[in-house]
Design a protein around this motif. Structure first.
Motif, PDB file in Angstrom:
ATOM      1  N   LEU A   1      32.576  31.293 -40.323  1.00  0.00           N
ATOM      2  CA  LEU A   1      32.566  31.456 -42.031  1.00  0.00           C
ATOM      3  C   LEU A   1      31.969  30.993 -42.341  1.00  0.00           C
ATOM      4  CD1 LEU A   1      36.802  29.679 -41.984  1.00  0.00           C
ATOM      5  CD2 LEU A   1      36.209  31.478 -42.062  1.00  0.00           C
ATOM      6  N   LEU A   2      30.743  29.813 -41.975  1.00  0.00           N
ATOM      7  CA  LEU A   2      29.839  29.561 -43.241  1.00  0.00           C
ATOM      8  C   LEU A   2      28.564  30.959 -42.202  1.00  0.00           C
ATOM      9  CD1 LEU A   2      29.498  26.157 -42.247  1.00  0.00           C
ATOM     10  CD2 LEU A   2      29.948  26.433 -44.471  1.00  0.00           C
ATOM     11  N   GLU A   3      28.701  31.116 -41.895  1.00  0.00           N
ATOM     12  CA  GLU A   3      27.594  32.390 -41.478  1.00  0.00           C
ATOM     13  C   GLU A   3      28.467  33.911 -42.111  1.00  0.00           C
ATOM     14  OE1 GLU A   3      25.918  31.861 -36.508  1.00  0.00           O
ATOM     15  OE2 GLU A   3      27.901  32.562 -36.374  1.00  0.00           O
ATOM     16  N   ALA A   4      29.555  33.635 -42.398  1.00  0.00           N
ATOM     17  CA  ALA A   4      29.923  35.180 -43.419  1.00  0.00           C
ATOM     18  C   ALA A   4      28.983  34.699 -44.901  1.00  0.00           C
ATOM     19  CB  ALA A   4      31.254  35.149 -43.116  1.00  0.00           C
ATOM     20  N   GLN A   5      28.733  34.492 -45.426  1.00  0.00           N
ATOM     21  CA  GLN A   5      28.803  33.784 -46.339  1.00  0.00           C
ATOM     22  C   GLN A   5      27.676  34.329 -46.688  1.00  0.00           C
ATOM     23  OE1 GLN A   5      30.640  31.925 -48.739  1.00  0.00           O
ATOM     24  NE2 GLN A   5      32.100  31.076 -47.557  1.00  0.00           N
ATOM     25  N   PRO A   6      27.520  34.582 -47.814  1.00  0.00           N
ATOM     26  CA  PRO A   6      26.573  35.914 -49.052  1.00  0.00           C
ATOM     27  C   PRO A   6      25.209  34.799 -48.892  1.00  0.00           C
ATOM     28  CG  PRO A   6      28.492  36.182 -49.980  1.00  0.00           C
ATOM     29  CD  PRO A   6      28.851  35.479 -48.785  1.00  0.00           C
ATOM     30  N   GLY A   7      23.853  35.796 -48.363  1.00  0.00           N
ATOM     31  CA  GLY A   7      23.268  34.294 -48.768  1.00  0.00           C
ATOM     32  C   GLY A   7      23.092  33.345 -47.952  1.00  0.00           C
ATOM     33  N   VAL A   8      23.830  33.334 -46.291  1.00  0.00           N
ATOM     34  CA  VAL A   8      23.243  31.903 -45.499  1.00  0.00           C
ATOM     35  C   VAL A   8      22.553  32.718 -44.888  1.00  0.00           C
ATOM     36  CG1 VAL A   8      24.537  30.868 -43.656  1.00  0.00           C
ATOM     37  CG2 VAL A   8      25.371  31.230 -46.033  1.00  0.00           C
ATOM     38  N   ALA A   9      21.294  32.505 -44.119  1.00  0.00           N
ATOM     39  CA  ALA A   9      20.476  32.945 -42.910  1.00  0.00           C
ATOM     40  C   ALA A   9      21.489  32.423 -41.334  1.00  0.00           C
ATOM     41  CB  ALA A   9      19.249  33.228 -43.235  1.00  0.00           C
ATOM     42  N   VAL A  10      21.261  31.140 -41.362  1.00  0.00           N
ATOM     43  CA  VAL A  10      21.327  30.456 -40.346  1.00  0.00           C
ATOM     44  C   VAL A  10      21.898  29.547 -40.667  1.00  0.00           C
ATOM     45  CG1 VAL A  10      19.330  29.008 -40.104  1.00  0.00           C
ATOM     46  CG2 VAL A  10      20.398  29.412 -37.849  1.00  0.00           C
ATOM     47  N   VAL A  11      23.034  29.403 -39.222  1.00  0.00           N
ATOM     48  CA  VAL A  11      24.303  27.674 -39.245  1.00  0.00           C
ATOM     49  C   VAL A  11      23.666  27.040 -38.246  1.00  0.00           C
ATOM     50  CG1 VAL A  11      26.433  27.335 -38.923  1.00  0.00           C
ATOM     51  CG2 VAL A  11      25.747  28.623 -40.756  1.00  0.00           C
ATOM     52  N   SER A  12      23.641  25.259 -37.899  1.00  0.00           N
ATOM     53  CA  SER A  12      23.070  25.236 -36.962  1.00  0.00           C
ATOM     54  C   SER A  12      23.323  23.502 -37.109  1.00  0.00           C
ATOM     55  CB  SER A  12      21.050  25.193 -37.301  1.00  0.00           C
ATOM     56  OG  SER A  12      20.750  23.615 -36.384  1.00  0.00           O
ATOM     57  N   PRO A  13      24.868  23.852 -36.224  1.00  0.00           N
ATOM     58  CA  PRO A  13      25.078  22.345 -35.763  1.00  0.00           C
ATOM     59  C   PRO A  13      24.488  20.842 -35.755  1.00  0.00           C
ATOM     60  CG  PRO A  13      25.829  23.762 -34.086  1.00  0.00           C
ATOM     61  CD  PRO A  13      25.469  24.749 -35.578  1.00  0.00           C
ATOM     62  N   ALA A  14      24.267  20.128 -35.338  1.00  0.00           N
ATOM     63  CA  ALA A  14      23.944  18.646 -35.241  1.00  0.00           C
ATOM     64  C   ALA A  14      24.833  17.454 -34.743  1.00  0.00           C
ATOM     65  CB  ALA A  14      22.906  18.397 -36.572  1.00  0.00           C
ATOM     66  N   ALA A  15      24.514  17.077 -34.204  1.00  0.00           N
ATOM     67  CA  ALA A  15      24.567  15.162 -33.935  1.00  0.00           C
ATOM     68  C   ALA A  15      23.227  14.454 -34.343  1.00  0.00           C
ATOM     69  CB  ALA A  15      25.007  15.261 -32.482  1.00  0.00           C
ATOM     70  N   ALA A  16      23.594  13.434 -35.728  1.00  0.00           N
ATOM     71  CA  ALA A  16      22.937  13.073 -35.602  1.00  0.00           C
ATOM     72  C   ALA A  16      23.509  11.293 -35.814  1.00  0.00           C
ATOM     73  CB  ALA A  16      22.219  13.710 -36.781  1.00  0.00           C
ATOM     74  N   GLY A  17      22.170  10.095 -35.290  1.00  0.00           N
ATOM     75  CA  GLY A  17      22.787   9.584 -35.630  1.00  0.00           C
ATOM     76  C   GLY A  17      21.437   8.252 -35.163  1.00  0.00           C
ATOM     77  N   ALA A  18      21.565   6.507 -35.612  1.00  0.00           N
ATOM     78  CA  ALA A  18      20.636   5.367 -35.209  1.00  0.00           C
ATOM     79  C   ALA A  18      20.742   5.814 -33.989  1.00  0.00           C
ATOM     80  CB  ALA A  18      20.702   4.152 -35.907  1.00  0.00           C
ATOM     81  N   GLY A  19      19.041   4.972 -33.266  1.00  0.00           N
ATOM     82  CA  GLY A  19      19.011   4.810 -31.827  1.00  0.00           C
ATOM     83  C   GLY A  19      18.238   3.699 -31.654  1.00  0.00           C
ATOM     84  N   LEU A  20      17.589   3.507 -30.717  1.00  0.00           N
ATOM     85  CA  LEU A  20      16.198   2.824 -30.025  1.00  0.00           C
ATOM     86  C   LEU A  20      15.077   3.537 -28.984  1.00  0.00           C
ATOM     87  CD1 LEU A  20      17.534  -0.729 -29.528  1.00  0.00           C
ATOM     88  CD2 LEU A  20      16.444   0.253 -31.900  1.00  0.00           C
ATOM     89  N   ALA A  21      13.983   3.997 -28.920  1.00  0.00           N
ATOM     90  CA  ALA A  21      13.335   4.836 -27.997  1.00  0.00           C
ATOM     91  C   ALA A  21      12.676   2.849 -27.106  1.00  0.00           C
ATOM     92  CB  ALA A  21      12.329   5.484 -29.206  1.00  0.00           C
ATOM     93  N   LEU A  22      12.525   3.366 -26.248  1.00  0.00           N
ATOM     94  CA  LEU A  22      11.598   1.983 -25.274  1.00  0.00           C
ATOM     95  C   LEU A  22      11.133   3.124 -24.451  1.00  0.00           C
ATOM     96  CD1 LEU A  22      15.254   1.674 -25.861  1.00  0.00           C
ATOM     97  CD2 LEU A  22      14.826  -0.831 -25.072  1.00  0.00           C
ATOM     98  N   ARG A  23       9.915   2.061 -24.875  1.00  0.00           N
ATOM     99  CA  ARG A  23       9.144   2.917 -23.026  1.00  0.00           C
ATOM    100  C   ARG A  23       8.082   1.344 -22.766  1.00  0.00           C
ATOM    101  NH1 ARG A  23       3.815   5.204 -22.342  1.00  0.00           N
ATOM    102  NH2 ARG A  23       3.415   6.597 -20.114  1.00  0.00           N
ATOM    103  N   GLY A  24       8.472   0.319 -21.248  1.00  0.00           N
ATOM    104  CA  GLY A  24       7.719  -0.229 -21.651  1.00  0.00           C
ATOM    105  C   GLY A  24       8.482  -1.659 -21.880  1.00  0.00           C
TER     106      GLY A  24
ATOM    107  N   LEU B   1      25.925   9.298 -28.593  1.00  0.00           N
ATOM    108  CA  LEU B   1      26.389   8.508 -29.653  1.00  0.00           C
ATOM    109  C   LEU B   1      27.830   9.199 -29.858  1.00  0.00           C
ATOM    110  CD1 LEU B   1      24.487  11.148 -32.422  1.00  0.00           C
ATOM    111  CD2 LEU B   1      23.538   8.740 -32.251  1.00  0.00           C
ATOM    112  N   GLY B   2      28.357   8.712 -28.921  1.00  0.00           N
ATOM    113  CA  GLY B   2      30.158   8.842 -28.411  1.00  0.00           C
ATOM    114  C   GLY B   2      30.818   9.732 -28.791  1.00  0.00           C
ATOM    115  N   LEU B   3      29.918  10.932 -29.338  1.00  0.00           N
ATOM    116  CA  LEU B   3      31.182  12.128 -30.412  1.00  0.00           C
ATOM    117  C   LEU B   3      31.420  13.390 -28.871  1.00  0.00           C
ATOM    118  CD1 LEU B   3      29.250  12.606 -33.697  1.00  0.00           C
ATOM    119  CD2 LEU B   3      31.377  11.474 -32.730  1.00  0.00           C
ATOM    120  N   PRO B   4      31.566  13.134 -28.188  1.00  0.00           N
ATOM    121  CA  PRO B   4      32.164  14.024 -26.711  1.00  0.00           C
ATOM    122  C   PRO B   4      32.839  16.074 -27.392  1.00  0.00           C
ATOM    123  CG  PRO B   4      33.724  12.615 -26.572  1.00  0.00           C
ATOM    124  CD  PRO B   4      32.876  11.974 -28.116  1.00  0.00           C
TER     125      PRO B   4
END
Length: 407
Positions: free
Chosen positions: A105-128, A224-227
């Motif tokens: 539906l969003l892709e069919a809107q006038p002027g919309v070039a691209v639609v990108s779904p995303a899942a975003a949240g906070a977390g921790l990055a660990l290395r050593g 993120l627990g969003l299956p």
């Protein structure tokens, strides 16, 4: 030119006879045109560079799930005492409802070039033993790249998001000692996963580079627990300035929280508008100076050429011809001055690009004088020249031949 042959010849002759005055006013017009063209190109380049850096790491319109609110307490009848304390509800990570059906539906809107779904949240990055707080984003790489140009921001490695892979910001890689091919562990409140780094990206802001970890959409959903869910649907538009209009339209049509980049960066929009207004004021003041300069020279020319004008009228020149020859003088002065001014503006732009550099030795931002701006400034200068000549031309055309010759 044939229709104005007489007026053209006389106008050129008058300008040549007062060549010093003509030269001075042409230089003045050229300086005014150069200032207008250079300022216009400079502000346009500055705004374009600011927008590209600001929107280079964010979508033009973002759709979220609506905020959760607490149901208000029941209103008690007047006169009865009640104790009520309503606390705002903490916003948990939630998926945009029915997002799979929303995307087409969003892709069919006038002027919309691209639609990108995303899942975003906070977390921790660990290395050593190193740990860093991160902003985790799960995307479909091809769609996301069309919004932010991610592949163009890669400084090491190859942008790829197969299962078990990730892309990280350059500063985060420096903090954790990562290179393409190394592994890091991403941990959230629900689970953790080991991911291999495929590329390092420079998003143009140090804080973004320190926090960004981009993973495949399915991996972010698991972490993120969003299956099967997404936290936002991002839109890229063909015209970035139409984002607010589209956002307002979507707010009225959809039961979601919709934000445009103008709402997210309201202070930036205010600054850009202030720049545009300042540029318009400068252009207006310079145009007034050009008009007054041309008008003053032509007024002097009318006074000096009273006898010649009287002789022309006595020989049969009409009021219209006298009017047109002075209007032609204004147009000629403006045309020659505008051409010289545009050339001067291009030289100023070249010097700016040559000598004004940032800390990395590169030009601060690219600027150029496009043909639309040049044509606009040239037409403005020509209009100013004709407008400035109007009053002196009408005065010359109104002269009585007998009195002009006697004087």
């Amino acid at each position: 030119m044939r229709l104005l042959g007489f007026e053209w010849r006389v106008a050129v002759r008058f300008l040549r006879e007062g060549r010093f005055q003509t030269l001075l006013i042409m230089v003045g017009v050229a300086a005014g045109v150069a200032v207008i063209a250079y300022i216009s190109a400079l502000v346009s380049g500055l705004q374009g560079n600011t927008l590209s850096k600001t929107l280079g790491a964010q979508p033009h319109v973002t759709i979220h799930a609506p905020d959760e609110v607490v149901t208000p307490a029941l209103q008690v009848p007047a006169g009865q005492a009640s104790i009520s304390d309503t606390q705002a509800r903490a916003q948990r990570l939630r998926s945009v409802a029915n997002w799979q059906a929303l995307v087409p539906l969003l892709e069919a809107q006038p002027g919309v070039a691209v639609v990108s779904p995303a899942a975003a949240g906070a977390g921790l990055a660990l290395r050593g033993e190193a740990t860093q707080a991160i902003a985790l984003t799960g995307v479909e790489l091809d769609r996301y790249d069309r919004i932010v140009g991610l592949r163009g921001k890669v400084v090491a490695g190859t942008a790829r998001l197969d299962p078990g892979e990730c892309i990280v910001g350059t500063q985060l890689a420096a903090d954790l000692g990562l290179r393409p091919g190394d592994k890091l562990t991403v941990q959230t409140g629900t689970t953790s996963d080991a991911l291999r780094v495929t590329a390092l990206v420079d998003l143009g802001a140090k804080e973004l580079n320190r926090r960004t970890v981009i993973v495949p959409l399915r991996a972010a959903q698991n972490l993120l627990g969003l299956p099967g869910g997404v936290t936002n649907v991002d839109l890229g538009l063909a015209d970035v300035w139409s984002a607010q209009r589209l956002a307002d339209r979507l707010k009225a049509q959809l039961p979601y929280k919709v934000e445009s980049w103008q709402e997210t960066n309201s202070q930036l929009v205010t600054a850009l508008n202030a720049q545009s207004i300042s540029t318009g004021l400068i252009r207006g003041v310079v145009a007034i100076v050009v008009v007054l300069g041309i008008a003053s020279v032509l007024v002097v020319s009318v006074v000096q050429k009273r006898r010649e004008i009287g002789i022309l009228r006595a020989m049969g020149a009409t009021r219209g011809q006298v009017l047109r020859l002075f209007l032609l003088q204004g147009a000629i002065v403006a045309a020659v001055g505008s051409v010289a001014g545009l050339l001067l503006a291009r030289a100023m732009i070249f010097l700016f690009m040559l000598f004004v550099h940032g800390s990395d030795g590169q030009p601060l931002f690219p600027i150029s004088l496009d043909w639309r701006t040049a044509a606009e400034v040239g037409v403005l200068a020509l209009a100013c020249g004709v407008l400035a000549a109007l009053a002196p031309a009408r005065r010359a055309a109104a002269m009585d031949p007998a009195q002009a010759i006697r004087l």
